[in-house]
Design a protein around this motif. Structure first.
Motif, PDB file in Angstrom:
ATOM      1  N   ASP A 267       0.829  -1.203   0.000  1.00  0.00           N
ATOM      2  CA  ASP A 267       0.000   0.000   0.000  1.00  0.00           C
ATOM      3  C   ASP A 267       0.872   1.265   0.000  1.00  0.00           C
ATOM      4  OD1 ASP A 267       1.009   0.103   2.574  1.00  0.00           O
ATOM      5  OD2 ASP A 267      -0.918  -0.269   3.555  1.00  0.00           O
ATOM      6  N   MET A 268       0.247   2.415   0.200  1.00  0.00           N
ATOM      7  CA  MET A 268       0.970   3.682   0.129  1.00  0.00           C
ATOM      8  C   MET A 268       2.123   3.727   1.131  1.00  0.00           C
ATOM      9  SD  MET A 268      -0.447   7.593   0.541  1.00  0.00           S
ATOM     10  CE  MET A 268      -1.690   7.372  -0.730  1.00  0.00           C
ATOM     11  N   CYS A 271       4.857   1.650  -0.348  1.00  0.00           N
ATOM     12  CA  CYS A 271       5.338   2.327  -1.558  1.00  0.00           C
ATOM     13  C   CYS A 271       6.333   3.428  -1.201  1.00  0.00           C
ATOM     14  CB  CYS A 271       4.169   2.931  -2.334  1.00  0.00           C
ATOM     15  SG  CYS A 271       3.214   1.748  -3.302  1.00  0.00           S
ATOM     16  N   HIS A 294       0.908   1.507 -10.184  1.00  0.00           N
ATOM     17  CA  HIS A 294       0.591   1.391  -8.754  1.00  0.00           C
ATOM     18  C   HIS A 294       1.261   2.513  -7.964  1.00  0.00           C
ATOM     19  CE1 HIS A 294      -0.546  -0.732  -5.080  1.00  0.00           C
ATOM     20  NE2 HIS A 294       0.700  -0.616  -4.649  1.00  0.00           N
ATOM     21  N   TYR A 295       2.512   2.824  -8.293  1.00  0.00           N
ATOM     22  CA  TYR A 295       3.188   3.934  -7.620  1.00  0.00           C
ATOM     23  C   TYR A 295       2.440   5.247  -7.864  1.00  0.00           C
ATOM     24  CZ  TYR A 295       7.402   1.377  -6.190  1.00  0.00           C
ATOM     25  OH  TYR A 295       8.280   0.529  -5.567  1.00  0.00           O
ATOM     26  N   ASN A 298      -0.578   5.591  -5.862  1.00  0.00           N
ATOM     27  CA  ASN A 298      -0.302   5.783  -4.434  1.00  0.00           C
ATOM     28  C   ASN A 298       0.567   7.015  -4.176  1.00  0.00           C
ATOM     29  OD1 ASN A 298      -1.293   3.358  -2.587  1.00  0.00           O
ATOM     30  ND2 ASN A 298      -0.756   2.524  -4.602  1.00  0.00           N
ATOM     31  N   ARG A 299       0.486   7.974  -5.109  1.00  0.00           N
ATOM     32  CA  ARG A 299       1.101   9.292  -4.935  1.00  0.00           C
ATOM     33  C   ARG A 299       2.612   9.204  -4.711  1.00  0.00           C
ATOM     34  NH1 ARG A 299      -2.343  11.722  -0.206  1.00  0.00           N
ATOM     35  NH2 ARG A 299      -0.933  13.516  -0.540  1.00  0.00           N
TER      36      ARG A 299
END
Length: 399
Positions: A267-268, A271, A294-295, A298-299
């Motif tokens: 998750d973030m 990440c 995905h990155y 997740n900002r």
């Protein structure tokens, strides 16, 4: 003597071993050997393999070895003190002909994880070298050198690929220790800055190279038995890793439960915490695209993250991956068998995998079904159910 130093192994064995010492010192495990190459008869060489393993178990870490490990910023003093007392014990490993009588051999390693974790890489190197020195008694090193020169030339052929760099990940399936060292020195001289280092700690120390590695499948597999509950075992593994290394060694392995399950858990928080992830099964292009997306979701700026590719790479595939992803992220490539066992002979596809931890089956659900290794079909089915993973068509058809 095939293995002359306990450092003649991959760095991630030591990084995982330190976590085991600090958090799971009582864990008991079982590993099993498999040769995926068909029609290979290893039984005639079993006494020679046993003899080499016996010599392996006589080795100790020297003061020079310990001083080298001590200089690594992520290695802690109590772990060095433990290694000063450490040796591999023959009572934890058995090597026998398979009951199937088909030329296969069974290598079974059982005992405390802390005392068996260092068997895998040198034992695989021993099996390889014993096999090839018996079947190829006059190796065609000139062919190997020519192939290696071609690889070096291919990497340097296009100026726009000057920043495409590779590392040696080839200890476990090398043709021999002698050839492995020659390959490393040739790459160091021929590629210069395009050669980033080696996973082999002994040759890194001997030749002033950067040792590379973080975690392997066995670590996340063991967490299936060591974590609070199975569904959270991957999260638990990443959290314990972060607790030990506090942001260092920040490359997460992504394929123990397949990419979909990895992305659900990564998750973030992870990440942002981890430097990147390593690919080791499935389509690498699809894996890279999914991870970059995905990155972004997740900002996280993908350009700040490292994508490590290490699955059955050769130089043409390295260049294809570099061309696809350059400028979009940081890139690293670990090339194994294609560097250290490419003399014109068919390399052995051999592995040693953890199959149990604390008496419980453990497994990985790879994006490449042929890499799965678990004899307990009921556990595999349960693992798929828990992680919401469909059964591959190959396994459903009983292939």
């Amino acid at each position: 003597m095939i293995i002359s130093s306990l450092l003649d192994t991959d760095l991630y064995k030591f990084t995982m071993m330190q976590v085991v010492l600090h958090y799971f010192p009582a864990a008991n495990v079982e590993y099993k050997f498999r040769c995926r190459t068909p029609n290979v008869n290893l039984v005639p060489y079993i006494d020679e393999i046993r003899s080499e393993v016996h010599k392996l178990c006589k080795l100790r870490f020297s003061e020079g070895d310990l001083d080298y490990l001590r200089r690594m910023r992520f290695i802690k003093g109590d772990f060095i003190d433990f290694l000063a007392l450490f040796h591999l014990n023959e009572k934890y490993i058995s090597i026998t002909p398979s009951a199937k009588g088909n030329g296969e051999i069974e290598i079974d390693i059982q005992g405390p994880w802390l005392h068996t974790i260092l068997f895998e890489i040198p034992v695989l190197a021993i099996v390889n070298e014993v096999y090839f020195r018996n079947t190829q008694q006059q190796p065609d090193y000139s062919e190997g050198r020519e192939r290696l020169r071609d690889k070096i030339q291919l990497l340097g052929a296009r100026p726009e690929f000057a920043d495409c760099k590779i590392a040696d990940y080839g200890t476990r399936r090398r043709f021999s220790g002698r050839w492995h060292e020659e390959v490393i020195l040739t790459l160091k001289d021929g590629l210069r800055d395009q050669f980033t280092g080696t996973s082999n700690v002994f040759y890194a120390m001997k030749h002033g190279l950067t040792p590379l590695g973080t975690m392997a499948h066995e670590y996340l597999q063991a967490c299936q038995a060591l974590g609070p509950r199975l569904r959270d075992s991957q999260i638990f593994g990443f959290e314990m890793w972060a607790k030990e290394y506090r942001g260092d060694l920040g490359i997460a392995l992504s394929d123990v439960y397949g990419m979909q399950a990895f992305l659900r858990d990564f998750d973030m928080y992870f990440c942002k915490l981890f430097d990147g992830a390593r690919h080791d099964s499935g389509d690498p292009f699809d894996w890279g695209e999914r991870l970059l997306a995905h990155y972004e979701a997740n900002r996280c700026d993908p350009r700040t993250k490292v994508l490590v590719f290490s699955d059955a790479l050769d130089i043409p595939k390295v260049l294809q991956l570099y061309e696809r992803f350059r400028g979009r992220c940081k890139l690293a490539f670990g090339v194994g068998t294609n560097l250290t066992n490419d003399l014109g002979y068919n390399p052995l596809q051999i592995v040693i995998k953890m199959v149990k931890c604390n008496g419980q089956p453990v497994a990985k659900l790879s994006d490449s079904p042929g890499k799965n290794m678990c004899e307990d079909k009921a556990y595999l089915a349960y693992l798929r159910q828990v992680f919401g993973i469909d059964q591959p068509e190959e396994e459903a058809a009983g292939k």
